[in-house]
Design an enzyme around this catalytic site. Structure first.
Site, PDB file in Angstrom:
ATOM      1  N   SER A 139       0.856  -1.202   0.000  1.00 39.94           N
ATOM      2  CA  SER A 139       0.000   0.000   0.000  1.00 39.94           C
ATOM      3  C   SER A 139       0.882   1.238   0.000  1.00 39.94           C
ATOM      4  O   SER A 139       2.048   1.179   0.412  1.00 39.94           O
ATOM      5  CB  SER A 139      -0.868   0.010   1.268  1.00 39.94           C
ATOM      6  N   TYR A 152      -1.951   0.322  10.917  1.00 38.54           N
ATOM      7  CA  TYR A 152      -2.150  -0.159   9.538  1.00 38.54           C
ATOM      8  C   TYR A 152      -0.897   0.158   8.720  1.00 38.54           C
ATOM      9  O   TYR A 152      -0.400  -0.701   7.978  1.00 38.54           O
ATOM     10  CB  TYR A 152      -3.395   0.481   8.900  1.00 38.54           C
TER      11      TYR A 152
HETATM   12  P1  NDP Z   1     -11.674  -5.707   0.629  1.00 39.06           P
HETATM   13  O1  NDP Z   1     -12.154  -5.502   2.019  1.00 39.06           O
HETATM   14  O2  NDP Z   1     -12.613  -5.446  -0.485  1.00 39.06           O
HETATM   15  O3  NDP Z   1     -11.097  -7.197   0.473  1.00 39.06           O
HETATM   16  C1  NDP Z   1     -10.313  -7.782   1.469  1.00 39.06           C
HETATM   17  C2  NDP Z   1     -10.147  -9.271   1.172  1.00 39.06           C
HETATM   18  O4  NDP Z   1      -9.278  -9.831   2.173  1.00 39.06           O
HETATM   19  C3  NDP Z   1     -11.467 -10.018   1.232  1.00 39.06           C
HETATM   20  O5  NDP Z   1     -11.546 -10.925   0.165  1.00 39.06           O
HETATM   21  C4  NDP Z   1     -11.402 -10.748   2.557  1.00 39.06           C
HETATM   22  O6  NDP Z   1     -12.061 -12.004   2.464  1.00 39.06           O
HETATM   23  C5  NDP Z   1      -9.895 -10.992   2.717  1.00 39.06           C
HETATM   24  N1  NDP Z   1      -9.544 -11.142   4.127  1.00 39.06           N
HETATM   25  C6  NDP Z   1      -9.603 -10.198   5.090  1.00 39.06           C
HETATM   26  N2  NDP Z   1      -9.276 -10.732   6.285  1.00 39.06           N
HETATM   27  C7  NDP Z   1      -9.003 -12.052   6.062  1.00 39.06           C
HETATM   28  C8  NDP Z   1      -8.641 -13.133   6.894  1.00 39.06           C
HETATM   29  N3  NDP Z   1      -8.472 -12.981   8.212  1.00 39.06           N
HETATM   30  N4  NDP Z   1      -8.452 -14.347   6.329  1.00 39.06           N
HETATM   31  C9  NDP Z   1      -8.629 -14.528   5.004  1.00 39.06           C
HETATM   32  N5  NDP Z   1      -8.966 -13.543   4.156  1.00 39.06           N
HETATM   33  C10 NDP Z   1      -9.177 -12.316   4.690  1.00 39.06           C
HETATM   34  O7  NDP Z   1     -10.374  -4.790   0.490  1.00 39.06           O
HETATM   35  P2  NDP Z   1      -9.335  -4.545  -0.712  1.00 39.06           P
HETATM   36  O8  NDP Z   1      -9.664  -5.356  -1.889  1.00 39.06           O
HETATM   37  O9  NDP Z   1      -9.218  -3.100  -0.866  1.00 39.06           O
HETATM   38  O10 NDP Z   1      -8.001  -5.061  -0.010  1.00 39.06           O
HETATM   39  C11 NDP Z   1      -7.149  -6.035  -0.573  1.00 39.06           C
HETATM   40  C12 NDP Z   1      -5.713  -5.682  -0.209  1.00 39.06           C
HETATM   41  O11 NDP Z   1      -5.380  -4.431  -0.784  1.00 39.06           O
HETATM   42  C13 NDP Z   1      -5.448  -5.550   1.290  1.00 39.06           C
HETATM   43  O12 NDP Z   1      -4.207  -6.145   1.593  1.00 39.06           O
HETATM   44  C14 NDP Z   1      -5.394  -4.032   1.493  1.00 39.06           C
HETATM   45  O13 NDP Z   1      -4.602  -3.684   2.596  1.00 39.06           O
HETATM   46  C15 NDP Z   1      -4.751  -3.615   0.177  1.00 39.06           C
HETATM   47  N6  NDP Z   1      -4.919  -2.227  -0.199  1.00 39.06           N
HETATM   48  C16 NDP Z   1      -6.173  -1.674  -0.326  1.00 39.06           C
HETATM   49  C17 NDP Z   1      -6.307  -0.346  -0.696  1.00 39.06           C
HETATM   50  C18 NDP Z   1      -7.623   0.345  -0.776  1.00 39.06           C
HETATM   51  O14 NDP Z   1      -7.644   1.597  -0.757  1.00 39.06           O
HETATM   52  N7  NDP Z   1      -8.720  -0.370  -0.890  1.00 39.06           N
HETATM   53  C19 NDP Z   1      -5.122   0.454  -1.024  1.00 39.06           C
HETATM   54  C20 NDP Z   1      -3.874  -0.220  -0.852  1.00 39.06           C
HETATM   55  C21 NDP Z   1      -3.796  -1.519  -0.478  1.00 39.06           C
HETATM   56  P3  NDP Z   1     -13.018 -12.619   3.585  1.00 39.06           P
HETATM   57  O15 NDP Z   1     -13.630 -11.476   4.353  1.00 39.06           O
HETATM   58  O16 NDP Z   1     -14.023 -13.430   2.799  1.00 39.06           O
HETATM   59  O17 NDP Z   1     -12.133 -13.461   4.405  1.00 39.06           O
HETATM   60  C1  8X3 Z   2      -5.156   1.588   1.719  1.00 39.70           C
HETATM   61  C2  8X3 Z   2      -4.874   2.983   1.295  1.00 39.70           C
HETATM   62  O1  8X3 Z   2      -4.509   5.360   2.083  1.00 39.70           O
HETATM   63  O2  8X3 Z   2      -6.307   4.117   3.118  1.00 39.70           O
HETATM   64  O3  8X3 Z   2      -3.991   0.870   1.930  1.00 39.70           O
HETATM   65  O4  8X3 Z   2      -4.047   3.594   3.654  1.00 39.70           O
HETATM   66  S1  8X3 Z   2      -4.941   4.051   2.614  1.00 39.70           S
END
Ligand code: NDP
Ligand code: 8X3
Length: 251
Positions: A139, A152
């Site tokens: 991220s 985070y």
């Molecule tokens: P979502 O919340 O849409 O998706 C998160 C995914 O992670 C879900 O499929 C969830 O599946 C899975 N997950 C969460 N906790 C667990 C767990 N304990 N065990 C197994 N699976 C888990 O978020 P994003 O798609 O945005 O996030 C995906 C990645 O991208 C993360 O690592 C996030 O930190 C990163 N990210 C996101 C950004 C944003 O702005 N959205 C920016 C930068 C990075 P389920 O709940 O079914 O287990």
């Molecule tokens: C998710 C992006 O800016 O909310 O990793 O941390 S931010």
């Protein structure tokens, strides 16, 4: 060339879901994982006409469950060519003095230790074959710290360090290691961070155009399609409206 098999963690939503959908259209076989079984079942049905797909239900925090699920894969899915370590979330947005230790545990256990547990279960087969590609979803929060982002950001800085360490340690085996570090992406991320408060979550993206999960998926696909001698080791992907973790142009 034979189709590569990709394991995507966190494929029930957001970036992982968009990535699974895109890879299914581009000659990849899929293993999709998450905790929400019904969503994985639906996704498998949706994509089964495009590619071979298998799903695994586990919480990345449970080391033994992770190991057992991956070791127990049926023979035709047992060889994993690409691992996409995507599962993760933010939990809460609080100053360090007001933060909830349960949220801290969740972020460190899922984003850091969970990524390690899945990697530990997959890497040995890659080192023994001297082949493979690991994509770690970091991220902008792994490159910078922002107010109330403390833990985070720490978890994503850890992903940044683990990515660099993997790159060095797996170098002798010819394994590619890639970090994709997105800025703001509109997914379920903020709804999870704010514990189901959808109004508060929508404020995060108010007046600006965030990345779509499909934008991140297309960059992941690009990294997987590069020639064998080319590896993107570390990439920051921002919406045009975002210049840093804290500088965002809003209408
Ligand atoms: P979502 O919340 O849409 O998706 C998160 C995914 O992670 C879900 O499929 C969830 O599946 C899975 N997950 C969460 N906790 C667990 C767990 N304990 N065990 C197994 N699976 C888990 O978020 P994003 O798609 O945005 O996030 C995906 C990645 O991208 C993360 O690592 C996030 O930190 C990163 N990210 C996101 C950004 C944003 O702005 N959205 C920016 C930068 C990075 P389920 O709940 O079914 O287990
Ligand atoms: C998710 C992006 O800016 O909310 O990793 O941390 S931010």
């Amino acid at each position: 060339m034979n189709k590569r098999t990709v394991l995507v963690t966190g494929a029930t939503s957001g970036i992982g879901l968009a990535t699974a959908r895109l890879l299914a259209q581009h000659d990849f076989r899929l293993i999709v994982t998450g905790r929400r079984k019904e969503r994985l079942e639906q996704l498998s049905q949706e994509l089964s006409s495009l590619t071979d797909i298998h799903y695994l239900v586990f919480d990345v925090r449970e080391r033994e469950a992770v190991q057992n699920a991956i070791q127990g894969l049926p023979e035709d899915f047992a060889t994993i060519d690409v691992l996409i370590n995507n599962a993760g979330n933010a939990h809460g947005l609080d100053t360090i003095q007001e933060g909830n230790p349960d949220d801290w545990d969740a972020m460190m256990d899922i984003n850091v230790k969970g990524l390690l547990y899945v990697s530990k279960a997959v890497i040995p087969q890659m080192t023994s074959r001297k082949q493979g590609h690991i994509v770690n979803i970091g991220s902008i929060a792994g490159k910078e710290v922002y107010p109330k982002g403390n833990v985070y950001c720490a978890s994503k800085h850890a992903v940044d360090a683990i990515n660099k360490g993997m790159l060095m340690d797996l170098n002798p085996y010819g394994i590619k290691v890639t970090a994709i570090n997105p800025g703001l992406v509109e997914t379920e991320f903020s709804v999870v961070r704010f514990k189901g408060d959808e109004d508060r979550a929508s404020q995060v993206y108010k007046g600006m155009q965030p990345l779509r999960p499909e934008d991140v998926a297309s960059v992941i696909l690009y990294t997987l399609q590069l020639p064998a001698h080319v590896n993107i080791s570390d990439l920051v992907l921002l919406p045009t409206d975002q210049a840093s973790a804290t500088v965002v142009r809003r209408a």
